[in-house]
Design a protein around this motif. Structure first.
Motif, PDB file in Angstrom:
ATOM      1  N   GLU A   1       0.831  -1.206   0.000  1.00  0.00           N
ATOM      2  CA  GLU A   1       0.000   0.000   0.000  1.00  0.00           C
ATOM      3  C   GLU A   1       0.864   1.255   0.000  1.00  0.00           C
ATOM      4  OE1 GLU A   1      -2.531  -0.475   3.375  1.00  0.00           O
ATOM      5  OE2 GLU A   1      -3.945  -1.751   2.297  1.00  0.00           O
ATOM      6  N   ARG A   2       1.940   1.239   0.776  1.00  0.00           N
ATOM      7  CA  ARG A   2       2.850   2.389   0.792  1.00  0.00           C
ATOM      8  C   ARG A   2       3.503   2.570  -0.567  1.00  0.00           C
ATOM      9  NH1 ARG A   2       5.998   1.536   6.518  1.00  0.00           N
ATOM     10  NH2 ARG A   2       4.380   2.417   7.835  1.00  0.00           N
ATOM     11  N   LEU A   3       3.924   1.476  -1.168  1.00  0.00           N
ATOM     12  CA  LEU A   3       4.559   1.549  -2.481  1.00  0.00           C
ATOM     13  C   LEU A   3       3.598   2.134  -3.511  1.00  0.00           C
ATOM     14  CD1 LEU A   3       7.115   0.893  -4.069  1.00  0.00           C
ATOM     15  CD2 LEU A   3       6.191  -1.376  -4.482  1.00  0.00           C
ATOM     16  N   ALA A   4       2.338   1.729  -3.463  1.00  0.00           N
ATOM     17  CA  ALA A   4       1.345   2.274  -4.388  1.00  0.00           C
ATOM     18  C   ALA A   4       1.139   3.774  -4.143  1.00  0.00           C
ATOM     19  CB  ALA A   4       0.021   1.529  -4.244  1.00  0.00           C
ATOM     20  N   ALA A   5       1.104   4.177  -2.878  1.00  0.00           N
ATOM     21  CA  ALA A   5       0.937   5.601  -2.561  1.00  0.00           C
ATOM     22  C   ALA A   5       2.140   6.410  -3.028  1.00  0.00           C
ATOM     23  CB  ALA A   5       0.720   5.779  -1.060  1.00  0.00           C
ATOM     24  N   TYR A   6       3.340   5.889  -2.769  1.00  0.00           N
ATOM     25  CA  TYR A   6       4.545   6.595  -3.203  1.00  0.00           C
ATOM     26  C   TYR A   6       4.600   6.695  -4.723  1.00  0.00           C
ATOM     27  CZ  TYR A   6       6.196   5.639   1.583  1.00  0.00           C
ATOM     28  OH  TYR A   6       6.328   5.538   2.935  1.00  0.00           O
ATOM     29  N   SER A   7       4.212   5.638  -5.402  1.00  0.00           N
ATOM     30  CA  SER A   7       4.221   5.655  -6.866  1.00  0.00           C
ATOM     31  C   SER A   7       3.218   6.662  -7.405  1.00  0.00           C
ATOM     32  CB  SER A   7       3.903   4.266  -7.412  1.00  0.00           C
ATOM     33  OG  SER A   7       4.889   3.346  -7.027  1.00  0.00           O
ATOM     34  N   GLY A   8       2.047   6.708  -6.811  1.00  0.00           N
ATOM     35  CA  GLY A   8       1.039   7.682  -7.227  1.00  0.00           C
ATOM     36  C   GLY A   8       1.506   9.106  -7.009  1.00  0.00           C
ATOM     37  N   PHE A   9       2.156   9.340  -5.872  1.00  0.00           N
ATOM     38  CA  PHE A   9       2.686  10.673  -5.585  1.00  0.00           C
ATOM     39  C   PHE A   9       3.771  11.050  -6.587  1.00  0.00           C
ATOM     40  CE2 PHE A   9       5.756  13.417  -3.376  1.00  0.00           C
ATOM     41  CZ  PHE A   9       4.938  14.517  -3.145  1.00  0.00           C
ATOM     42  N   ALA A  10       4.663  10.115  -6.865  1.00  0.00           N
ATOM     43  CA  ALA A  10       5.739  10.390  -7.825  1.00  0.00           C
ATOM     44  C   ALA A  10       5.167  10.673  -9.205  1.00  0.00           C
ATOM     45  CB  ALA A  10       6.706   9.208  -7.882  1.00  0.00           C
TER      46      ALA A  10
ATOM     47  N   GLU B   1       4.006  14.602 -13.411  1.00  0.00           N
ATOM     48  CA  GLU B   1       3.050  15.248 -14.318  1.00  0.00           C
ATOM     49  C   GLU B   1       3.026  16.754 -14.097  1.00  0.00           C
ATOM     50  OE1 GLU B   1       0.333  16.065 -17.207  1.00  0.00           O
ATOM     51  OE2 GLU B   1       1.536  14.267 -16.907  1.00  0.00           O
ATOM     52  N   LEU B   2       3.076  17.169 -12.850  1.00  0.00           N
ATOM     53  CA  LEU B   2       3.105  18.604 -12.560  1.00  0.00           C
ATOM     54  C   LEU B   2       4.377  19.245 -13.113  1.00  0.00           C
ATOM     55  CD1 LEU B   2       2.014  21.146 -11.194  1.00  0.00           C
ATOM     56  CD2 LEU B   2       3.137  20.381  -9.087  1.00  0.00           C
ATOM     57  N   LYS B   3       5.501  18.594 -12.903  1.00  0.00           N
ATOM     58  CA  LYS B   3       6.757  19.130 -13.437  1.00  0.00           C
ATOM     59  C   LYS B   3       6.695  19.235 -14.955  1.00  0.00           C
ATOM     60  CE  LYS B   3      10.687  17.583 -12.038  1.00  0.00           C
ATOM     61  NZ  LYS B   3      11.776  16.671 -11.607  1.00  0.00           N
ATOM     62  N   ARG B   4       6.153  18.216 -15.611  1.00  0.00           N
ATOM     63  CA  ARG B   4       6.047  18.228 -17.062  1.00  0.00           C
ATOM     64  C   ARG B   4       5.196  19.399 -17.521  1.00  0.00           C
ATOM     65  NH1 ARG B   4       2.858  17.989 -20.715  1.00  0.00           N
ATOM     66  NH2 ARG B   4       1.105  17.467 -19.378  1.00  0.00           N
ATOM     67  N   ALA B   5       4.062  19.609 -16.860  1.00  0.00           N
ATOM     68  CA  ALA B   5       3.161  20.690 -17.262  1.00  0.00           C
ATOM     69  C   ALA B   5       3.794  22.060 -17.011  1.00  0.00           C
ATOM     70  CB  ALA B   5       1.842  20.565 -16.508  1.00  0.00           C
ATOM     71  N   VAL B   6       4.480  22.216 -15.900  1.00  0.00           N
ATOM     72  CA  VAL B   6       5.111  23.500 -15.588  1.00  0.00           C
ATOM     73  C   VAL B   6       6.241  23.786 -16.575  1.00  0.00           C
ATOM     74  CG1 VAL B   6       6.523  24.698 -13.866  1.00  0.00           C
ATOM     75  CG2 VAL B   6       4.438  23.517 -13.171  1.00  0.00           C
ATOM     76  N   VAL B   7       7.038  22.784 -16.874  1.00  0.00           N
ATOM     77  CA  VAL B   7       8.131  22.979 -17.836  1.00  0.00           C
ATOM     78  C   VAL B   7       7.577  23.303 -19.220  1.00  0.00           C
ATOM     79  CG1 VAL B   7      10.007  21.797 -19.050  1.00  0.00           C
ATOM     80  CG2 VAL B   7       9.848  21.653 -16.574  1.00  0.00           C
ATOM     81  N   ALA B   8       6.482  22.641 -19.604  1.00  0.00           N
ATOM     82  CA  ALA B   8       5.873  22.929 -20.905  1.00  0.00           C
ATOM     83  C   ALA B   8       5.396  24.376 -20.950  1.00  0.00           C
ATOM     84  CB  ALA B   8       4.720  21.973 -21.172  1.00  0.00           C
ATOM     85  N   GLY B   9       4.793  24.851 -19.865  1.00  0.00           N
ATOM     86  CA  GLY B   9       4.366  26.256 -19.815  1.00  0.00           C
ATOM     87  C   GLY B   9       5.539  27.207 -19.862  1.00  0.00           C
ATOM     88  N   TRP B  10       6.587  26.852 -19.146  1.00  0.00           N
ATOM     89  CA  TRP B  10       7.773  27.714 -19.119  1.00  0.00           C
ATOM     90  C   TRP B  10       8.431  27.781 -20.493  1.00  0.00           C
ATOM     91  CZ3 TRP B  10      13.131  26.994 -19.632  1.00  0.00           C
ATOM     92  CH2 TRP B  10      13.902  28.061 -19.186  1.00  0.00           C
ATOM     93  N   LEU B  11       8.498  26.652 -21.198  1.00  0.00           N
ATOM     94  CA  LEU B  11       9.123  26.630 -22.508  1.00  0.00           C
ATOM     95  C   LEU B  11       8.301  27.384 -23.554  1.00  0.00           C
ATOM     96  CD1 LEU B  11      10.485  22.966 -22.668  1.00  0.00           C
ATOM     97  CD2 LEU B  11      11.794  25.081 -22.388  1.00  0.00           C
ATOM     98  N   ARG B  12       7.009  27.499 -23.332  1.00  0.00           N
ATOM     99  CA  ARG B  12       6.137  28.185 -24.311  1.00  0.00           C
ATOM    100  C   ARG B  12       5.862  29.633 -23.925  1.00  0.00           C
ATOM    101  NH1 ARG B  12       2.503  22.978 -24.293  1.00  0.00           N
ATOM    102  NH2 ARG B  12       3.638  21.739 -25.806  1.00  0.00           N
ATOM    103  N   ARG B  13       6.577  30.165 -22.972  1.00  0.00           N
ATOM    104  CA  ARG B  13       6.301  31.519 -22.494  1.00  0.00           C
ATOM    105  C   ARG B  13       6.534  32.596 -23.547  1.00  0.00           C
ATOM    106  NH1 ARG B  13      11.282  30.288 -21.023  1.00  0.00           N
ATOM    107  NH2 ARG B  13      12.902  31.882 -20.959  1.00  0.00           N
ATOM    108  N   SER B  14       7.371  32.324 -24.538  1.00  0.00           N
ATOM    109  CA  SER B  14       7.658  33.337 -25.556  1.00  0.00           C
ATOM    110  C   SER B  14       6.529  33.453 -26.583  1.00  0.00           C
ATOM    111  CB  SER B  14       8.976  33.016 -26.270  1.00  0.00           C
ATOM    112  OG  SER B  14       8.879  31.763 -26.917  1.00  0.00           O
ATOM    113  N   ASP B  15       5.688  32.415 -26.706  1.00  0.00           N
ATOM    114  CA  ASP B  15       4.581  32.435 -27.669  1.00  0.00           C
ATOM    115  C   ASP B  15       3.270  32.563 -26.893  1.00  0.00           C
ATOM    116  OD1 ASP B  15       2.838  32.148 -29.746  1.00  0.00           O
ATOM    117  OD2 ASP B  15       3.317  30.041 -30.155  1.00  0.00           O
TER     118      ASP B  15
END
Length: 90
Positions: free
Chosen positions: A44-53, A58-72
């Motif tokens: 159960e802990r492993l599943a929770a840790y995996s879900g958190f990771a 996903e959040l990092k991916r979305a933030v980086v995508a926004g940061w990379l597109r800031r010029s457009d």
């Protein structure tokens, strides 16, 4: 008299052996149950840790995508809109 004493001794030995076996099996069953409980908790802990990771990734991916597109500006707004719910999920 000797036969009766031998018989009583044999019966007592069988009872002590049976009691000893019962106690050992009971201890083994308690240990097995505790081991199963620890394994379930670990899974159960492993599943929770995996879900958190996965959520953090996903959040990092979305933030980086926004940061990379800031010029457009036309691509930046949708990227920020995608990053915002990713940060609120949970």
């Amino acid at each position: 008299m000797s036969a009766v004493l031998g018989t009583l001794l044999a019966v007592a030995g069988a009872l002590v052996g049976s009691l000893g076996t019962h106690l050992l099996q009971q201890r083994a069953a308690v240990r097995a149950e505790a081991r199963a409980r620890r394994e379930l908790l670990r899974q159960e802990r492993l599943a929770a840790y995996s879900g958190f990771a996965a959520a953090v990734t996903e959040l990092k991916r979305a933030v980086v995508a926004g940061w990379l597109r800031r010029s457009d500006p036309t691509a930046h707004e949708p990227a920020l809109a995608e990053a915002d719910p990713a940060g609120r999920a949970g």
